[in-house]
Structures are given as structure tokens and as C-alpha cells.
Design an enzyme around this catalytic site. Structure first.
Site, short mmCIF file in Angstrom:
data_model
loop_
_atom_site.label_atom_id
_atom_site.label_comp_id
_atom_site.label_asym_id
_atom_site.label_seq_id
_atom_site.Cartn_x
_atom_site.Cartn_y
_atom_site.Cartn_z
N ARG A 170 157.44 76.74 68.21
CA ARG A 170 157.83 77.74 69.20
C ARG A 170 159.06 77.31 69.99
NH1 ARG A 170 152.11 78.45 72.09
NH2 ARG A 170 152.19 76.19 71.76
N ASP B 118 154.19 72.62 65.94
CA ASP B 118 154.50 73.65 66.93
C ASP B 118 155.99 74.00 66.79
OD1 ASP B 118 154.86 75.33 69.10
OD2 ASP B 118 153.60 74.14 70.45
#
Length: 209
Positions: free
Chosen positions: A139, A137
Site C-alpha cells: 500500500r 504490504d
């Protein structure tokens, strides 16, 4: 008419570029466009009602072309965006921050499609990203906190199942008064995806079998 705070308060790392009325099938929003010059990402805040100085219902939504635009049933992104827009309008005021650069948890569209192909061979979403040599991930939600600050919002009711979003806002000085669950009924295509989010990424999804 929707009113947002003066753009002169905008943090240095994100720039408010444009603001315009956006009527939708859900209700009327003010679309406020932002540029993150670090990466060239263009984000948009959909603002409904009066939000400056309040505690609005708020959604941080990662872009998902396959789910948001094409209606893919392999994820819950499209239904989450639909529910968030309806929820904000029903609440009378709120914000949806649509975050570009978040496709495939930040790995990009083509890599996401490659990861989806690996999932057809039995890997889950975490394993597929790792198999491609990519982050699980990637983000970053810091820019969302900067956008909220620019809109004159210091505290929110956060519409999310992802603890990382709560932690990021808090680290960046936004108070999360309440976490509002955003639970989408699973289907045969997205149940493995949702279970991976719960079991491996700590998303709060108590409704899953």
C-alpha cells in the site's frame, strides 16, 4: 453545507473529478472523488462538516470488499469503517479517505482470496503473501496526503493503529497532531489476523490478550 478548498490547489498527481452530497445512515457527507492517473485508481474523500484550515479527525481507510461490503469477520476492516464514520459525525467534522487499490494490503482481490485459502492451512497473513510471491504490504498512502492538501487540510487527528500511515503523512508534509486509536474487539475469526498485525507489522493494538 460542507465546504472544501478550491480544487485548483490539487497536486498534479491526483485529480479532483467530482463532488456531491452523500447522505448516509451515519450523517451527511460530501463525497469528493479523485483519480490517480498513475494507476487509474479512483479514491473518495468523505467530508463531514467544515474541514479546510482545521485539524479534523481523519481516517485513511484501505478498501476491503470482504470486510466493508460482505461483513467478513476474518478482519476488522468493516467495524473500523463503521466506527470511523460514526466518530467523524460525532466529532462534528472530519474526513474519511477511502483508498482504492489497497485490497489485501495492495495485492488485489483474487490474490487476497488465495492468501486467505493458505491461512486456512495455518499460514498467517504475512506468510501467505510471501508464499504467493507477493509483497507483505504494497500500500501507498502518499495519495492520501495529496487529497488532504487539496481539501485545504495541513494537520490532522489521525484515526489509526498503523504507524506507517502516520509516517507517510508526515513525510508528505501533513502534521499529525494526535493519533486516535481505533480498537475493535477481537473475535475467534480475526484474532490471529490482529495478532499478526501487532507482532509482525507493528500495529498499535494494546487491547489484544
Amino acid at each position: 453545507m460542507t465546504h472544501v478548498a478550491d480544487a485548483e490547489t490539487s497536486p498534479a498527481t491526483v485529480e479532483r473529478m467530482v463532488e456531491t452530497r452523500l447522505p448516509t445512515s451515519y450523517g451527511e457527507f460530501q463525497a469528493v472523488g479523485y483519480l490517480d492517473p498513475r494507476w487509474g485508481h479512483e479514491h473518495v474523500a468523505l467530508v463531514h462538516g467544515e474541514v479546510a484550515g482545521t485539524t479534523p479527525l481523519t481516517r485513511l481507510h484501505s478498501e476491503c470488499l470482504t470486510g466493508d461490503v460482505f461483513g467478513s469477520t476474518r478482519c476488522d476492516c468493516g467495524p473500523q469503517l463503521d466506527a470511523a464514520m460514526r466518530g467523524v459525525v460525532t466529532a462534528g467534522a472530519g474526513v474519511i479517505i477511502y483508498l482504492k487499490g489497497h485490497e489485501g494490503r495492495g495485492i488485489g482481490l483474487l490474490a487476497k482470496l488465495a492468501a486467505m485459502r493458505l491461512q486456512e492451512d495455518g499460514l498467517d497473513t504475512v506468510e501467505a503473501n510471501i508464499a504467493l510471491g507477493l509483497p507483505v504490504d504494497a500500500r501507498d498512502y502518499d495519495v492520501a496526503a495529496q487529497i488532504l492538501t487539496d481539501l485545504g487540510i495541513e494537520q490532522v487527528r489521525l484515526l489509526s493503529n498503523n504507524p506507517e500511515k502516520l509516517d507517510s503523512l508526515r513525510r508528505n508534509g501533513i502534521r499529525v497532531v494526535e493519533r486516535v486509536p481505533l480498537l475493535i474487539a477481537p473475535n475467534d475469526d480475526n484474532l490471529p489476523y490482529l495478532l499478526t498485525k501487532r507482532e509482525r507489522l507493528d500495529h498499535l493494538l494494546p487491547h489484544l490478550a
